[in-house]
Scaffold this motif. Structure first.
Motif, short mmCIF file in Angstrom:
data_model
loop_
_atom_site.label_atom_id
_atom_site.label_comp_id
_atom_site.label_asym_id
_atom_site.label_seq_id
_atom_site.Cartn_x
_atom_site.Cartn_y
_atom_site.Cartn_z
N VAL A 54 -21.33 25.00 1.30
CA VAL A 54 -20.46 24.63 2.42
C VAL A 54 -21.33 24.15 3.58
O VAL A 54 -22.49 24.52 3.69
N PRO A 55 -20.78 23.33 4.46
CA PRO A 55 -21.57 22.81 5.57
C PRO A 55 -21.88 23.89 6.60
O PRO A 55 -21.15 24.87 6.74
N ASP A 56 -22.97 23.68 7.33
CA ASP A 56 -23.35 24.62 8.38
C ASP A 56 -22.27 24.75 9.44
O ASP A 56 -22.09 25.82 10.02
N ALA A 57 -21.54 23.67 9.69
CA ALA A 57 -20.48 23.71 10.70
C ALA A 57 -19.41 24.72 10.33
O ALA A 57 -18.87 25.42 11.20
N LEU A 58 -19.09 24.84 9.05
CA LEU A 58 -18.10 25.83 8.63
C LEU A 58 -18.64 27.24 8.82
O LEU A 58 -17.93 28.13 9.28
N LEU A 59 -19.90 27.45 8.49
CA LEU A 59 -20.50 28.78 8.68
C LEU A 59 -20.53 29.15 10.16
O LEU A 59 -20.27 30.30 10.53
N ASP A 60 -20.80 28.18 11.02
CA ASP A 60 -20.76 28.44 12.46
C ASP A 60 -19.35 28.77 12.92
O ASP A 60 -19.13 29.64 13.75
N ARG A 61 -18.39 28.07 12.37
CA ARG A 61 -16.97 28.33 12.70
C ARG A 61 -16.57 29.74 12.26
O ARG A 61 -15.91 30.47 13.00
N LEU A 62 -16.98 30.15 11.06
CA LEU A 62 -16.69 31.49 10.58
C LEU A 62 -17.41 32.55 11.43
O LEU A 62 -16.87 33.63 11.66
#
Length: 129
Positions: A54-62
């Motif tokens: 998954v993209p880093d942006a999703l991990l940051d969002r989570l």
């Protein structure tokens, strides 16, 4: 290594996943759920989100979501999310092998707003002399 994906069990859960993850199909590390003892849910079977798929942006969002939920700092939540993100197995269909197609949809269209909206407010940097 084969990649496995899971989907939600019903329409309500699909809407929730769409809201949280930006899509309704998530890559997982293992094809079978593992029994985990969690503070939040107790002893439940879970899938582990494949953080490398998954993209880093999703991990940051989570991480932002988790920091708000647990009332911890963003940095602590970010480390926790990048280490592991659990998805309850009873809320999704059994894992299946991902279809390896060159025309697989990218993650980018699922998050068109990421380029425009910062996930967390930027703090002014203080420099010490």
């Amino acid at each position: 290594m084969a990649q496995y994906v899971i989907t939600p069990i019903n329409e309500n859960r699909a809407k929730r996943w769409e809201h949280v993850y930006g899509r309704t199909e998530l890559p997982v590390k293992f094809p079978l759920p593992h029994l985990a003892c969690t503070q939040r849910w107790g002893d439940v079977p879970v899938y582990y989100l494949d953080n490398t798929a998954v993209p880093d942006a999703l991990l940051d969002r989570l991480a932002t979501f988790e920091a708000r939920r647990t009332r911890t700092s963003y940095q602590e939540a970010r480390v926790a999310v990048r280490r592991e993100w659990l998805i309850r197995a009873d809320e999704c269909q059994p894992a299946r092998k991902a279809m390896p197609t060159p025309a697989a949809p990218s993650w980018q269209p699922a998050f068109p707003f990421l380029q425009k909206v910062p996930l967390r407010p930027r703090r002014p940097q203080v420099r010490f002399s």
